[in-house]
Motif scaffolding. Structure first.
Motif, mmCIF file in Angstrom:
data_model
loop_
_atom_site.group_PDB
_atom_site.id
_atom_site.type_symbol
_atom_site.label_atom_id
_atom_site.label_comp_id
_atom_site.label_asym_id
_atom_site.label_seq_id
_atom_site.Cartn_x
_atom_site.Cartn_y
_atom_site.Cartn_z
ATOM 1 N N ALA A 1 -4.123 -1.503 6.780
ATOM 2 C CA ALA A 1 -3.511 -0.948 6.851
ATOM 3 C C ALA A 1 -2.399 -1.966 7.338
ATOM 4 C CB ALA A 1 -2.906 0.447 7.408
ATOM 5 N N LYS A 2 -2.324 -1.933 8.127
ATOM 6 C CA LYS A 2 -1.344 -3.263 9.629
ATOM 7 C C LYS A 2 -1.059 -4.496 8.950
ATOM 8 C CE LYS A 2 -3.426 -3.273 13.454
ATOM 9 N NZ LYS A 2 -4.064 -3.574 14.818
ATOM 10 N N ARG A 3 -2.020 -4.738 7.942
ATOM 11 C CA ARG A 3 -1.718 -5.869 7.117
ATOM 12 C C ARG A 3 -1.335 -5.725 5.989
ATOM 13 N NH1 ARG A 3 -3.958 -6.990 11.355
ATOM 14 N NH2 ARG A 3 -4.292 -8.500 12.764
ATOM 15 N N GLY A 4 -0.981 -4.926 5.294
ATOM 16 C CA GLY A 4 -0.547 -4.299 3.878
ATOM 17 C C GLY A 4 -1.876 -4.535 2.584
ATOM 18 N N MET A 5 -2.703 -4.369 2.878
ATOM 19 C CA MET A 5 -4.448 -4.724 2.395
ATOM 20 C C MET A 5 -4.786 -3.444 2.201
ATOM 21 S SD MET A 5 -4.934 -8.182 4.389
ATOM 22 C CE MET A 5 -4.059 -9.532 5.098
ATOM 23 N N SER A 6 -5.892 -3.485 1.390
ATOM 24 C CA SER A 6 -7.174 -2.876 1.516
ATOM 25 C C SER A 6 -8.463 -3.363 1.047
ATOM 26 C CB SER A 6 -6.961 -1.701 0.376
ATOM 27 O OG SER A 6 -6.451 -2.027 -0.453
ATOM 28 N N GLU B 1 -7.803 -5.253 -2.170
ATOM 29 C CA GLU B 1 -6.247 -6.511 -2.263
ATOM 30 C C GLU B 1 -5.997 -6.094 -1.460
ATOM 31 O OE1 GLU B 1 -3.098 -4.557 -4.261
ATOM 32 O OE2 GLU B 1 -3.669 -4.305 -6.130
ATOM 33 N N TYR B 2 -6.912 -8.026 0.088
ATOM 34 C CA TYR B 2 -7.284 -8.464 0.250
ATOM 35 C C TYR B 2 -6.441 -9.994 0.643
ATOM 36 C CZ TYR B 2 -11.581 -8.932 -0.960
ATOM 37 O OH TYR B 2 -12.893 -9.114 -1.050
#
Length: 293
Positions: free
Chosen positions: A170-175, A178-179
């Motif tokens: 979440a801190k990197r705007g990923m999931s 989607e990463y």
């Protein structure tokens, strides 16, 4: 070496100090009250110091008595523990399981309650070991490595995949779906390079092109690596089945997509000569059944 007092005096004092009365101590040791009194008096004469303050009722321990009781409590406690274990072994009710520390911490301990419930009359002793240590003897042995000839069962799956905490993603705007691995900190284990998948070998086996420039954090144990991943410090590699308790609760997220397949893994066997022992065989089958689900 300092000469020790007689054992009979020490046991008499230990019983009297714990129970608070000579009568109770005599009943425990199955001797007369005067005999307890004589043994304690002889012990005090040997030590040249009173162990009880007899100027008040009920009598109380002196400082020397308290110091001796503390020492005896530790010593007799260890003896009692050792005797209990020896008796259990003699009665065939202790089964020792040895396994790598990561397997113990993240697969076995979460299931330990189930295992004890399944075998209430057996004392189960767990010995963990780090990679590179000599294999310690156990009735049921779980090892990590390549398959070998002999009576052994493979546990868990063959897939190796990356995992990270939801917080880190979440801190990197990923999931999990989607990463970007090239933008993530890679958690590694220094001993992995000889017998485990490290990141370079994982990228090769999974057919993924590795980009240079990843930050790397290196650890000397898998438990430390997993704790770092849980704390949101980066992404680590997981053998299928090892971290299920974290994946099921959402504490960890599996990164979907490529994964590597390895012939290395966790293998289960009974120590030579004990395969026919009923408690050992039953526990071995229980672990095998749980590991292959």
């Amino acid at each position: 070496m300092e000469r020790l007092p007689g054992f009979s005096g020490l046991t008499a004092f230990y019983a009297a100090a714990r129970h608070g009365t000579l009568t109770a101590a005599a009943q425990e040791l199955n001797v007369s009250q005067p005999a307890i009194s004589r043994r304690i008096a002889a012990l005090e004469a040997d030590l040249d110091v009173p162990l009880f303050d007899r100027s008040r009722k009920p009598v109380r321990l002196t400082q020397a008595g308290r110091d001796l009781l503390k020492a005896l409590h530790g010593g007799f406690g260890q003896i009692e523990s050792a005797v209990a274990q020896i008796r259990q072994v003699a009665q065939g009710r202790v089964v020792t399981v040895t396994a790598p520390s990561g397997f113990v911490a993240f697969w076995l301990i979460p299931r330990l309650g189930e295992l004890e419930d399944a075998f209430p009359d057996v004392t189960i002793r767990i010995i963990s070991q780090e990679y590179g240590e000599a294999v310690r003897p156990g009735d049921v042995v779980i090892r990590f490595g390549l398959p070998e000839e002999g009576e052994e069962t493979r546990l868990l799956g063959e897939a190796v995949f990356p995992v990270a905490s939801p917080l880190y993603l979440a801190k990197r705007g990923m999931s999990g779906s989607e990463y970007d691995l090239s933008a993530m900190t890679l958690l590694t284990m220094e001993t992995a390079r000889s017998h485990w998948h490290d990141w370079p070998s994982w990228f090769r086996s999974a057919g993924v092109e590795r980009t240079k420039g990843n930050r790397v954090l290196d650890f000397n144990s898998y438990a430390m690596l997993v704790n770092a991943a849980l704390a949101g410090q980066g992404v680590g590699l997981c053998w299928d089945g090892v971290l299920d308790s974290f994946l099921e609760t959402g504490a960890m997220t599996r990164l979907q997509g490529p994964h590597a397949i390895s012939t290395r893994g966790y293998f289960l066997m009974a120590r030579d000569g004990l395969a026919a022992d009923r408690p050992v065989q039953e526990i071995l089958h229980w672990i095998a059944e749980k590991g292959q689900k």
